[in-house]
Scaffold this motif. Structure first.
Motif, short mmCIF file in Angstrom:
data_model
loop_
_atom_site.label_atom_id
_atom_site.label_comp_id
_atom_site.label_asym_id
_atom_site.label_seq_id
_atom_site.Cartn_x
_atom_site.Cartn_y
_atom_site.Cartn_z
N ILE A 133 0.86 -1.19 0.00
CA ILE A 133 0.00 0.00 0.00
C ILE A 133 0.89 1.23 0.00
O ILE A 133 1.83 1.32 0.80
CB ILE A 133 -0.90 0.04 1.25
N ILE A 134 0.61 2.17 -0.89
CA ILE A 134 1.31 3.45 -0.86
C ILE A 134 0.29 4.56 -0.64
O ILE A 134 -0.68 4.70 -1.39
CB ILE A 134 2.11 3.71 -2.15
N VAL A 135 0.48 5.31 0.43
CA VAL A 135 -0.38 6.44 0.75
C VAL A 135 0.16 7.67 0.03
O VAL A 135 1.35 8.01 0.16
CB VAL A 135 -0.43 6.69 2.26
N VAL A 136 -0.69 8.34 -0.72
CA VAL A 136 -0.31 9.55 -1.46
C VAL A 136 -1.08 10.72 -0.82
O VAL A 136 -2.30 10.82 -0.95
CB VAL A 136 -0.66 9.43 -2.95
N LEU A 137 -0.34 11.59 -0.13
CA LEU A 137 -0.98 12.64 0.67
C LEU A 137 -0.71 14.03 0.11
O LEU A 137 0.44 14.42 -0.11
CB LEU A 137 -0.46 12.55 2.11
N ILE A 189 -1.48 16.01 -9.08
CA ILE A 189 -1.91 14.65 -8.73
C ILE A 189 -1.29 13.63 -9.68
O ILE A 189 -0.89 12.54 -9.26
CB ILE A 189 -3.45 14.57 -8.75
N GLU A 190 -1.20 13.96 -10.97
CA GLU A 190 -0.63 13.00 -11.92
C GLU A 190 0.80 12.63 -11.54
O GLU A 190 1.17 11.45 -11.52
CB GLU A 190 -0.64 13.57 -13.35
N GLN A 191 1.62 13.61 -11.24
CA GLN A 191 3.01 13.33 -10.87
C GLN A 191 3.07 12.52 -9.58
O GLN A 191 3.91 11.64 -9.44
CB GLN A 191 3.79 14.63 -10.72
N ALA A 192 2.18 12.80 -8.63
CA ALA A 192 2.17 12.05 -7.37
C ALA A 192 1.83 10.59 -7.62
O ALA A 192 2.45 9.69 -7.04
CB ALA A 192 1.16 12.67 -6.41
N LEU A 193 0.85 10.34 -8.50
CA LEU A 193 0.51 8.96 -8.82
C LEU A 193 1.66 8.26 -9.53
O LEU A 193 1.92 7.08 -9.30
CB LEU A 193 -0.75 8.92 -9.69
N ARG A 194 2.38 8.98 -10.41
CA ARG A 194 3.53 8.41 -11.09
C ARG A 194 4.61 8.01 -10.08
O ARG A 194 5.20 6.93 -10.18
CB ARG A 194 4.07 9.43 -12.09
N THR A 195 4.85 8.86 -9.09
CA THR A 195 5.84 8.54 -8.05
C THR A 195 5.41 7.29 -7.29
O THR A 195 6.24 6.44 -6.96
CB THR A 195 6.00 9.72 -7.08
N ALA A 196 4.11 7.17 -7.01
CA ALA A 196 3.62 6.00 -6.28
C ALA A 196 3.75 4.74 -7.12
O ALA A 196 4.18 3.68 -6.62
CB ALA A 196 2.16 6.22 -5.87
N ILE A 197 3.41 4.81 -8.39
CA ILE A 197 3.52 3.64 -9.28
C ILE A 197 4.96 3.15 -9.32
O ILE A 197 5.25 1.95 -9.24
CB ILE A 197 3.01 3.98 -10.69
N ALA A 244 -2.16 -1.35 -3.85
CA ALA A 244 -3.15 -0.30 -3.67
C ALA A 244 -2.49 1.05 -3.43
O ALA A 244 -1.47 1.14 -2.75
CB ALA A 244 -4.07 -0.64 -2.48
N ILE A 245 -3.10 2.07 -4.02
CA ILE A 245 -2.73 3.46 -3.75
C ILE A 245 -3.88 4.10 -2.99
O ILE A 245 -5.03 4.03 -3.42
CB ILE A 245 -2.45 4.25 -5.04
N VAL A 246 -3.57 4.70 -1.84
CA VAL A 246 -4.57 5.45 -1.09
C VAL A 246 -4.28 6.93 -1.33
O VAL A 246 -3.32 7.49 -0.81
CB VAL A 246 -4.51 5.11 0.41
N LEU A 247 -5.10 7.53 -2.19
CA LEU A 247 -4.91 8.92 -2.59
C LEU A 247 -5.77 9.83 -1.71
O LEU A 247 -6.99 9.71 -1.70
CB LEU A 247 -5.28 9.09 -4.06
N ILE A 248 -5.11 10.73 -0.98
CA ILE A 248 -5.82 11.62 -0.06
C ILE A 248 -5.59 13.06 -0.50
O ILE A 248 -4.48 13.59 -0.41
CB ILE A 248 -5.32 11.42 1.38
N THR A 249 -6.64 13.71 -0.97
CA THR A 249 -6.52 15.06 -1.51
C THR A 249 -7.89 15.71 -1.56
O THR A 249 -8.92 15.04 -1.47
CB THR A 249 -5.89 15.02 -2.91
N GLY A 278 -2.40 -3.74 -12.30
CA GLY A 278 -3.25 -4.23 -11.23
C GLY A 278 -3.20 -3.39 -9.97
O GLY A 278 -3.32 -3.92 -8.86
N ILE A 279 -3.03 -2.10 -10.13
CA ILE A 279 -2.96 -1.20 -8.98
C ILE A 279 -4.32 -0.53 -8.80
O ILE A 279 -4.82 0.13 -9.72
CB ILE A 279 -1.87 -0.12 -9.17
N ARG A 280 -4.90 -0.71 -7.65
CA ARG A 280 -6.19 -0.10 -7.35
C ARG A 280 -5.98 1.25 -6.65
O ARG A 280 -5.09 1.38 -5.81
CB ARG A 280 -7.03 -1.00 -6.46
N VAL A 281 -6.82 2.19 -6.98
CA VAL A 281 -6.76 3.51 -6.35
C VAL A 281 -7.95 3.65 -5.41
O VAL A 281 -9.10 3.53 -5.82
CB VAL A 281 -6.77 4.64 -7.39
N TYR A 282 -7.64 3.88 -4.14
CA TYR A 282 -8.67 4.17 -3.14
C TYR A 282 -8.54 5.66 -2.83
O TYR A 282 -7.56 6.09 -2.22
CB TYR A 282 -8.46 3.31 -1.90
N ALA A 283 -9.53 6.41 -3.28
CA ALA A 283 -9.44 7.87 -3.20
C ALA A 283 -10.27 8.38 -2.02
O ALA A 283 -11.42 7.97 -1.82
CB ALA A 283 -9.92 8.50 -4.49
#
Length: 338
Positions: free
Chosen positions: A91-95, A171-179, A191-196, A216-221
């Motif tokens: 899990i990667i949390v993107v804050l 947000i795009e760059q943040a998701l790229r860093t998480a991927i 899973a990516i937990v995107l909090i914004t 196969g990466i799911r985004v939980y926003a």
């Protein structure tokens, strides 16, 4: 010797008043008998009464009670080696740490509400690896994937508005860093937990949908904020004033959900809107992350201490049986000779 449930050890202090009370009642009983008749007359009045057996019964009951109470704390000694298998996912949390996260439509602020929710999420994890990306106008992998939850929480505590020097929200760059923070080969779900609050000033996060699906990466926003929005406090914290743009207009930040909802829905994730007193991460875990596929991360030998409380309970039962077998009456001499 170790204790499997050391939190129950304070209950052993009950033994002191228990022994005192039982012994006091025994002495009181003897005192009442003395008031009725002189002790020299007891052999005549109650010839078959056995003072020794009465005391033995009382002692057996007290010791049995003490041993049973100690058994509740699960005494342990000796050990065996046991193989322990750990299963988990990544899990990667993107804050979002942009200035809009200072808005106070969620008290005390959007950012603080999010950080509290992340702490609650970490408390639910078992052997899952978790990482952390902080972003504003740019992004940074603050904490790589780890099972060291204490280190993760230290990284979380260090984050504040201004951690990312570049202003704005990307947000795009943040998701790229998480991927890029995930390992390529794994059988577990990711899973990516995107909090914004959803405000996005550059790029197009939806352009990453194809890559997210293929990997196969799911985004939980988690949408943090309110639809009504809130004026932003100033950078210097002056009470009664608000942050203004270059044209001198006060800046109001509102929750924007469209992109967040699409990211979640199209990657088989979940979108949740936070509310006062409810960050929403509990729902994300219960309805999504908890059901994801996990793989075996490691197998190791662990020392497992042997519980010995059955021995204590057996001893207590034997003493209770002895207490029942001991008669308070003396066995007549003619019966002893038979």
């Amino acid at each position: 010797m170790k204790w499997g449930s050391p939190e129950l050890l304070p209950w052993l202090l009950l033994l002191v008043p228990a022994w005192w009370l039982v012994l006091k009642l025994a002495r009181r009983r003897e005192g009442l008998l003395r008031q009725l008749a002189d002790s020299a007359a007891w052999p005549v009045l109650v010839p078959d009464r056995s003072v020794r057996n009465i005391r033995r019964r009382t002692l057996a009951w007290l010791v049995a009670f003490s041993i049973a109470l100690a058994a509740l704390a699960r005494p342990q000694w000796g050990f065996r080696w046991e193989e322990v298998r750990r299963r988990g996912l990544d899990i990667i949390v993107v804050l979002d740490t942009s200035r809009s996260m200072l808005a106070q439509d969620l008290k005390p602020s959007r950012l603080q509400q999010a950080k509290w929710g992340i702490r609650d999420l970490v408390n639910k994890l078992r052997a899952d690896r978790i990482g952390f990306v902080a972003f504003a106008g740019s992004s940074f992998l603050q904490c790589p994937l780890t099972i060291d939850y204490a280190a993760f929480l230290m990284s979380l505590d260090d984050v504040h508005v201004g951690t990312i020097a570049k202003g704005g929200t990307a947000i795009e760059q943040a998701l790229r860093t998480a991927i890029d923070g995930f390992e390529e080969k794994t059988d577990a779900d990711r899973a990516i937990v995107l909090i914004t609050d959803g405000e996005d000033h550059e790029g197009n996060p939806l352009s990453l949908l194809g890559e997210l699906k293929s990997k196969g990466i799911r985004v939980y926003a988690l949408g943090i904020g309110t639809l009504e929005g809130e004026l932003l406090p100033p950078a210097n914290g002056t009470a009664g004033s608000f942050f203004k743009d270059r044209q001198g207009n006060v800046v109001k930040s509102t929750l924007r959900e469209d992109v967040l909802q699409r990211l979640a829905i199209e990657t088989d994730g979940i979108y949740v809107r936070s509310a006062a007193g409810d960050s929403g991460l509990d729902r994300i875990f219960a309805q999504g992350i908890a059901a994801l596929r996990r793989d075996e991360r490691e197998s190791r030998m662990a020392k497992k201490h042997e519980d010995r409380f059955p021995w204590f309970l057996s001893a207590a039962l034997l003493l209770l049986a002895l207490e029942c077998a001991l008669s308070p009456r003396r066995v007549p001499a003619r019966e002893e000779g038979q």
